[in-house]
Structures are given as structure tokens and as C-alpha cells.
Write an enzyme that holds these catalytic residues in place. Structure first.
Site, short mmCIF file in Angstrom:
data_model
loop_
_atom_site.label_atom_id
_atom_site.label_comp_id
_atom_site.label_asym_id
_atom_site.label_seq_id
_atom_site.Cartn_x
_atom_site.Cartn_y
_atom_site.Cartn_z
N GLU A 84 0.81 -1.24 0.09
CA GLU A 84 -0.14 -0.08 -0.04
C GLU A 84 0.89 1.39 -0.05
O GLU A 84 1.91 1.28 0.78
CB GLU A 84 -0.88 0.01 1.34
CG GLU A 84 -1.91 1.21 1.49
CD GLU A 84 -2.78 1.15 2.54
OE1 GLU A 84 -2.91 -0.18 2.87
OE2 GLU A 84 -3.39 2.06 3.08
N LYS A 262 -6.97 -1.06 12.10
CA LYS A 262 -6.36 -1.42 10.79
C LYS A 262 -4.90 -0.36 10.40
O LYS A 262 -4.08 -0.62 9.85
CB LYS A 262 -7.46 -1.20 9.51
CG LYS A 262 -6.75 -2.01 8.26
CD LYS A 262 -6.20 -0.94 7.22
CE LYS A 262 -6.08 -1.71 6.06
NZ LYS A 262 -4.98 -0.65 5.09
N ASP A 278 4.95 -14.35 11.48
CA ASP A 278 3.57 -14.69 11.29
C ASP A 278 2.85 -13.75 11.54
O ASP A 278 2.36 -13.41 12.62
CB ASP A 278 3.57 -15.99 11.99
CG ASP A 278 2.13 -16.64 11.89
OD1 ASP A 278 1.27 -15.97 11.33
OD2 ASP A 278 2.03 -17.68 12.38
N HIS A 376 -2.32 10.30 -0.44
CA HIS A 376 -2.17 9.30 -1.27
C HIS A 376 -1.98 9.98 -2.81
O HIS A 376 -1.31 9.37 -3.53
CB HIS A 376 -3.84 8.56 -1.30
CG HIS A 376 -3.74 7.62 -0.01
ND1 HIS A 376 -3.07 6.55 -0.32
CD2 HIS A 376 -4.19 7.61 0.94
CE1 HIS A 376 -3.35 5.72 0.59
NE2 HIS A 376 -3.88 6.39 1.51
#
Ligand code: MEV
Length: 428
Positions: A84, A262, A278, A376
Site C-alpha cells: 500500500e 487497521k 507470522d 495518497h
């Protein structure tokens, strides 16, 4: 020799080769390690074939370096593997903001993981619980027999907890084997121990054991990260208020808390992946911890102190290792661990917690002010400019024009670049 610093202004503007040179110098990388960074197939097929089954290829991700991190008084360059855009830039920016307040403090507990042993079909579950606890020494002895090396290092099974739970199919007696796994993630050690003690637990209780497996709700392996960001570094008290209100929104609403967390995991996972750990375990631990009171909550808290400065805290389980598994097998994971310069799994967890907190700060600051699309779009425009063939100063120039015109496309980037190269004016 001058102290190493991770504060590198304009790192993102440097040519790729120069960025690699800086990282090489910072982390004392060898030429072979630098070659690995540059090689597309850094994970060779033969190694991949040993790591998992049915291999047909490898799956590369971009690896970026977040700069500016000052954690517990030490400078870190942080490798982040992520698809991302904006995440690495945002982490670096937030690390710079935290630096203005003395950096991030981050402290991890010992590496205690939980192995669960599920005992069923006992007539007297509370009696069975007592019998298990009475035989604690023998159970720990059997567990520790499985891993003499870990025990020699000061780790191993340390304690037991026994819970009676009431399931849809009646009571179950759940033994928690508490294992200090030291520098490993610990799943292998814990699962082996859980399997080894199960027959003995059956023998002393007369019940039947089914599951013997680690719990990823690693609430005895926590990281606590903390920062104070001066209001002036953020652009004033209004921004501090916006961030505190953004947190209050997440605290009051699981829909928002999911996205808030998130944002934290954007930073956490990127480092977990770069170091060959992991990330599903870390994800499972994070979200179950966030919901441990029965309501899903944000993993961080943002407050305003009496000076009007922003105070951030994060508490979450981070189950990562620096030995065992892919951390040692994957050649790039080894290079990433060297770039980080962490000496223990505990130190790695502390860095990851700090990155999670910084990532969260970056997202909330942007969301509470200009919104995240601006950042972005800037990065997207730069990417398109590079794809169109722009180099050096032309990258920012092409990106700037696209943003100004509100038209951010590959074809427009090509058109602008050609005009600039020919010295033609770009019409307003
Ligand atoms: C995007 O990957 C992450 C954010 O949505 C996090 C947040 O909303 O806090 C920006």
C-alpha cells in the site's frame, strides 16, 4: 565516529541507489546483503520449496525504509514490506513528529506464550482443575523435557493456569501452559509441550483431551508504546483536539475502531512481514485483544495533556521472534533484522509497537485535518511520473502539475514530461 541517526530529511527524494547506500552504511550491510536487497528473486525457489508445499514461485512485495524513528533513545531505520502506498511515508512523518517530543518509549513484557490443553468428559470439572494444579510441578517437568535448549537459555514452561469453561456441549477444563519462549515466536515449542503433557493430564483427571495448541490471544506478551507530541509540531491545539476526537469516535464505535486498528496494523504488519514473522498470529492477537472485554475497542488511546500536547499510548500483544521459522530461513528477513539491529525478540516487539503507534498517529492527523486522499494522490502522482520516465527534479515537477490540474493519469504524466523535456510551456 558520529552517532548514527535515523533522522534523514528528504530520504524519499533521494535516488534509489543513494537510499540503499545510506541503509548500507547505517546497518553495516555487506555487498552480498545489498545485492540481496536489489535482487528481484531474493528468495530463491529452492529455499521457497523448503518453506512450504506445492511451490510454483515466489511473491515479492515492495520493501521500504521508514526513517526518523527514535525509540527508547535509540535510532532505528525500519524496514517495511507492504503493497500500500503512503504507509512508509506516513510512518516516517509521524516518527518525525514523535521525535519532537523525545521519541517513542516502548516496553515489552517477557515473551510468555500460552499453550491450551482442552480436557473434556470429566464428571467433576472443578475437582479435575484442582488435580491438575496439584500436579503442576510434574506437568511443567514433562513440558520442559521437550526443549532443553530453551530451558538452558532461561526459558521454558513456567506456570499453569486452569479454567473451567461452560461450552455448548458442557463444561471443559482448559489448562494454560505458560511458556517463556525467549527469542522465538514460540508456536513450535508451545505446541510440542502442549502435546507432551496431554496424556498425563488425562491420566490424573480421567478425562479426554482433544485440542493441544498455542493461543494467539497472547495477553502475557504485550507491548506498551507511549509518545508525547508537542502541539506546535502538529500545527496547534486544534489538530490535537481533532485527533483526540477521532480516538473518541473509535472508542465509542466498533465500525470506526476496526479501521482505526487497521491503521495501526498497516505499520505493525509491514515490519512483521519484513522480518519473516507470522503476521496472521499478530493480527489474530491484536483483534482478539481489542475485543477482550466483549466489545471491540481501539488498541491505542489519544489524549491531551495539561500543556495541550498530544499523548498517545498503545497496548497490544506482539508475538514475534528473531530465531526459528522464516526469520532465519528467508534471506531478506535476515537482512531486515540486521537493518533494524535488534538483539532480542523483545526489542523487535518494542520497535513494532512503536511503529504501530506512529502509523496510527499519521492516519489520525491526516484524517482530522486535510483527509488522507491528498497524501495518497501526491504519492500516486509521483509514482505515475516515475512510470512515465521522469527522473530527478522532473518527478516532483510532473507530479505537481498533475495535482494542480486535478488530472492524475499516466497519459497526462507522459504528456507533461514530453513538453517539459522539449521546453514547451504547460498551459494554465
Ligand atoms: C488506510 O490503510 C488506513 C486508514 O484508514 C486508517 C484510519 O482510518 O485510521 C487511514
Amino acid at each position: 565516529m558520529a552517532e548514527k541517526t535515523s533522522r534523514i530529511p528528504g530520504f524519499y527524494k533521494l535516488p534509489l541507489e543513494e537510499r540503499i547506500r545510506i541503509v548500507k552504511e547505517f546497518a553495516n550491510l555487506t555487498n552480498e546483503e545489498v545485492e540481496l536487497l536489489k535482487r528481484v528473486g531474493a528468495l530463491d525457489l529452492r529455499t521457497a520449496d523448503i518453506m512450504i508445499e506445492n511451490v510454483v514461485g515466489t511473491f515479492p512485495l515492495p520493501l521500504g525504509i521508514a526513517v526518523n524513528f527514535l525509540i527508547n533513545g535509540k535510532d532505528y531505520l525500519v524496514p517495511m514490506a507492504i503493497e500500500e502506498s503512503s504507509v512508509v511515508a506516513a510512518a516516517s512523518h509521524a516518527a518525525k513528529l514523535c521525535r519532537a517530543g523525545g521519541g517513542i518509549r516502548s516496553v515489552a513484557t517477557e515473551s510468555i506464550m500460552i499453550g491450551q490443553i482442552q480436557l473434556t468428559r470429566v464428571a467433576d470439572p472443578y475437582g479435575a482443575k484442582m488435580r491438575i494444579l496439584e500436579h503442576k510441578d510434574e506437568i511443567l517437568r514433562i513440558a520442559n523435557e521437550q526443549d532443553p535448549i530453551l530451558v538452558k537459555l532461561g526459558g521454558g514452561a513456567k506456570d499453569l493456569e486452569v479454567r473451567v469453561i461452560h461450552s455448548r456441549y458442557g463444561p471443559m477444563v482448559i489448562t494454560h501452559l505458560l511458556v517463556d519462549v525467549k527469542d522465538a515466536m514460540g508456536a513450535n515449542a508451545v505446541n510440542t509441550m502442549a502435546e507432551a503433557v496431554a496424556p498425563y493430564i488425562e491420566e490424573i483427571t480421567g478425562g479426554k483431551v482433544y485440542l493441544r495448541i498455542i493461543s494467539n490471544l497472547a495477553d502475557k506478551r504485550l507491548v506498551r508504546a507511549h509518545c508525547v507530541v508537542p502541539k506546535d509540531a502538529l500545527g496547534g491545539e486544534e489538530v490535537v483536539d481533532g485527533i483526540v476526537l477521532a480516538w473518541a469516535f473509535a472508542d465509542a464505535d466498533p465500525y470506526r475502531a476496526a479501521t482505526h486498528n487497521k491503521g495501526i496494523m498497516n505499520g505493525v504488519d509491514a515490519v512483521v512481514i519484513a522480518t519473516g514473522n507470522d503476521w496472521r498470529a499478530v493480527e489474530a492477537g491484536a483483534h482478539s485483544y481489542a475485543a477482550r472485554w466483549g466489545v471491540y475497542k481501539p488498541l491505542s488511546v489519544w489524549e491531551k495533556n495539561e500543556n495541550g500536547d498530544l499523548v498517545g499510548t498503545l497496548e497490544m500483544p506482539i508475538q514475534v521472534g528473531i530465531v526459528g521459522g522464516a526469520t532465519k530461513v528467508h534471506p531478506l528477513a535476515r537482512v531486515c533484522l540486521k537493518i533494524l539491529g535488534v538483539k532480542t525478540a523483545k526489542e523487535l516487539a518494542e520497535v513494532i509497537g512503536a511503529v504501530g503507534l506512529a502509523q496510527n498517529l499519521a492516519a489520525l492527523r491526516a484524517l482530522a485535518t486535510e483527509g488522507i486522499q491528498k497524501g495518497h494522490m501526491k504519492l500516486h502522482a509521483r509514482n505515475l511520473a516515475v512510470m512515465a520516465g521522469a527522473t530527478g527534479n522532473l518527478i516532483d515537477k510532473v507530479a505537481e502539475i498533475m495535482i494542480k490540474k486535478g488530472k492524475i493519469t499516466f497519459h497526462f504524466a507522459q504528456e507533461i514530461l514530453e513538453k517539459l523535456k522539449r521546453g514547451e510551456p504547460i498551459e494554465e
